[in-house]
Design a protein around this motif. Sequence first.
Motif, PDB file in Angstrom:
ATOM      1  N   LEU A  52      62.306  36.542  44.626  1.00 11.56           N
ATOM      2  CA  LEU A  52      62.151  35.177  45.155  1.00 11.56           C
ATOM      3  C   LEU A  52      60.706  34.897  45.552  1.00 11.56           C
ATOM      4  N   ARG A  53      60.079  35.843  46.219  1.00  7.23           N
ATOM      5  CA  ARG A  53      58.704  35.627  46.671  1.00  7.23           C
ATOM      6  C   ARG A  53      57.742  35.543  45.492  1.00  7.23           C
ATOM      7  N   TYR A  54      57.953  36.386  44.483  1.00  2.00           N
ATOM      8  CA  TYR A  54      57.073  36.369  43.325  1.00  2.00           C
ATOM      9  C   TYR A  54      57.204  35.065  42.545  1.00  2.00           C
ATOM     10  N   ILE A  55      58.434  34.633  42.315  1.00  2.00           N
ATOM     11  CA  ILE A  55      58.653  33.417  41.527  1.00  2.00           C
ATOM     12  C   ILE A  55      58.290  32.172  42.323  1.00  2.00           C
ATOM     13  N   GLY A  56      58.693  32.103  43.573  1.00  2.00           N
ATOM     14  CA  GLY A  56      58.489  30.902  44.387  1.00  2.00           C
ATOM     15  C   GLY A  56      57.076  30.720  44.897  1.00  2.00           C
ATOM     16  N   PRO A  57      56.759  31.278  46.077  1.00  2.00           N
ATOM     17  CA  PRO A  57      55.446  31.044  46.678  1.00  2.00           C
ATOM     18  C   PRO A  57      54.272  31.620  45.888  1.00  2.00           C
ATOM     19  N   GLU A  58      54.426  32.814  45.343  1.00  2.00           N
ATOM     20  CA  GLU A  58      53.301  33.456  44.657  1.00  2.00           C
ATOM     21  C   GLU A  58      52.907  32.724  43.373  1.00  2.00           C
ATOM     22  N   ASN A  59      53.881  32.226  42.619  1.00  2.73           N
ATOM     23  CA  ASN A  59      53.581  31.503  41.385  1.00  2.73           C
ATOM     24  C   ASN A  59      53.701  29.993  41.551  1.00  2.73           C
ATOM     25  N   ARG A  60      53.855  29.565  42.794  1.00  2.00           N
ATOM     26  CA  ARG A  60      53.877  28.134  43.129  1.00  2.00           C
ATOM     27  C   ARG A  60      54.906  27.353  42.317  1.00  2.00           C
ATOM     28  N   THR A  61      56.147  27.843  42.364  1.00  2.00           N
ATOM     29  CA  THR A  61      57.275  27.167  41.726  1.00  2.00           C
ATOM     30  C   THR A  61      57.991  26.367  42.810  1.00  2.00           C
ATOM     31  N   PRO A  62      57.823  25.034  42.844  1.00  2.00           N
ATOM     32  CA  PRO A  62      58.328  24.233  43.964  1.00  2.00           C
ATOM     33  C   PRO A  62      59.802  24.427  44.337  1.00  2.00           C
ATOM     34  N   PRO A  63      60.750  24.470  43.409  1.00  2.00           N
ATOM     35  CA  PRO A  63      62.141  24.619  43.853  1.00  2.00           C
ATOM     36  C   PRO A  63      62.423  25.943  44.565  1.00  2.00           C
ATOM     37  N   LEU A  64      61.670  26.974  44.278  1.00  2.00           N
ATOM     38  CA  LEU A  64      61.887  28.282  44.895  1.00  2.00           C
ATOM     39  C   LEU A  64      60.850  28.618  45.956  1.00  2.00           C
ATOM     40  N   ASP A  65      60.066  27.632  46.349  1.00  2.00           N
ATOM     41  CA  ASP A  65      59.009  27.842  47.333  1.00  2.00           C
ATOM     42  C   ASP A  65      59.570  27.712  48.742  1.00  2.00           C
ATOM     43  N   PHE A  66      60.079  28.823  49.277  1.00  2.00           N
ATOM     44  CA  PHE A  66      60.656  28.790  50.625  1.00  2.00           C
ATOM     45  C   PHE A  66      59.599  28.935  51.711  1.00  2.00           C
ATOM     46  N   MET A  67      58.329  29.086  51.340  1.00  2.00           N
ATOM     47  CA  MET A  67      57.259  29.220  52.321  1.00  2.00           C
ATOM     48  C   MET A  67      56.341  28.005  52.368  1.00  2.00           C
ATOM     49  N   GLY A  68      56.559  27.034  51.512  1.00  2.00           N
ATOM     50  CA  GLY A  68      55.743  25.827  51.524  1.00  2.00           C
ATOM     51  C   GLY A  68      54.371  25.995  50.913  1.00  2.00           C
ATOM     52  N   ALA A  69      54.175  26.980  50.065  1.00  2.00           N
ATOM     53  CA  ALA A  69      52.865  27.231  49.460  1.00  2.00           C
ATOM     54  C   ALA A  69      52.411  26.095  48.552  1.00  2.00           C
ATOM     55  N   THR A  70      53.349  25.415  47.918  1.00  2.00           N
ATOM     56  CA  THR A  70      52.986  24.339  46.989  1.00  2.00           C
ATOM     57  C   THR A  70      52.847  22.999  47.694  1.00  2.00           C
ATOM     58  N   GLY A  71      53.440  22.886  48.865  1.00  2.00           N
ATOM     59  CA  GLY A  71      53.461  21.593  49.549  1.00  2.00           C
ATOM     60  C   GLY A  71      54.491  20.651  48.953  1.00  2.00           C
ATOM     61  N   LYS A  72      55.214  21.120  47.947  1.00  2.00           N
ATOM     62  CA  LYS A  72      56.227  20.304  47.284  1.00  2.00           C
ATOM     63  C   LYS A  72      57.600  20.958  47.361  1.00  2.00           C
ATOM     64  N   GLY A  73      57.739  21.939  48.225  1.00  2.00           N
ATOM     65  CA  GLY A  73      59.000  22.673  48.324  1.00  2.00           C
ATOM     66  C   GLY A  73      60.132  21.792  48.828  1.00  2.00           C
ATOM     67  N   HIS A  74      61.309  22.206  48.564  1.00  2.00           N
ATOM     68  CA  HIS A  74      62.511  21.487  48.986  1.00  2.00           C
ATOM     69  C   HIS A  74      63.017  22.132  50.274  1.00  2.00           C
ATOM     70  N   LEU A  75      62.413  21.763  51.392  1.00  2.00           N
ATOM     71  CA  LEU A  75      62.691  22.432  52.656  1.00  2.00           C
ATOM     72  C   LEU A  75      64.118  22.244  53.124  1.00  2.00           C
ATOM     73  N   ALA A  76      64.698  21.086  52.871  1.00  2.00           N
ATOM     74  CA  ALA A  76      66.083  20.859  53.295  1.00  2.00           C
ATOM     75  C   ALA A  76      67.011  21.847  52.604  1.00  2.00           C
ATOM     76  N   VAL A  77      66.725  22.169  51.363  1.00  2.00           N
ATOM     77  CA  VAL A  77      67.541  23.142  50.629  1.00  2.00           C
ATOM     78  C   VAL A  77      67.442  24.510  51.290  1.00  2.00           C
ATOM     79  N   TRP A  78      66.251  24.890  51.715  1.00  2.00           N
ATOM     80  CA  TRP A  78      66.088  26.208  52.321  1.00  2.00           C
ATOM     81  C   TRP A  78      66.700  26.277  53.709  1.00  2.00           C
ATOM     82  N   PHE A  79      66.657  25.170  54.465  1.00  2.00           N
ATOM     83  CA  PHE A  79      67.355  25.161  55.752  1.00  2.00           C
ATOM     84  C   PHE A  79      68.860  25.245  55.534  1.00  2.00           C
ATOM     85  N   ALA A  80      69.367  24.561  54.513  1.00  2.00           N
ATOM     86  CA  ALA A  80      70.798  24.635  54.189  1.00  2.00           C
ATOM     87  C   ALA A  80      71.166  26.042  53.729  1.00  2.00           C
TER      88      ALA A  80
END
Length: 99
Positions: A52-80
């Motif tokens: 998850l970390r490699y695909i999401g925040p490290e490669n800046r993939t917005p749907p899997l960015d649970f750390m907000g690295a892209t600034g376009k993450g779907h935070l409501a999804v991660w809180f859910a």
Amino acid sequence: MGSGVDARLAMAGDGTGFAAWAAAVLFIPALALVLGLLSRGNKLFEILQTVLRYIGPENRTPPLDFMGATGKGHLAVWFAATAVCLIVASGARARQLRG
């Protein structure tokens, strides 16, 4: 460990960044808890967290960015996802205690 980031985001008035930080702070331990209870070990969490970390925040993939690295993450999804993890973990723990 993340209090420095928390303080910096608060001082900068970055509400979106703070929300991303909060989502990561809540999601990671909730995921560890539920996966540990379900698998009775830590390997599943270690593998999934790395992926998850490699695909999401490290490669800046917005749907899997649970750390907000892209600034376009779907935070409501991660809180859910955090809420679901905690509900599943509490059910798994109750099942363990019963028998």
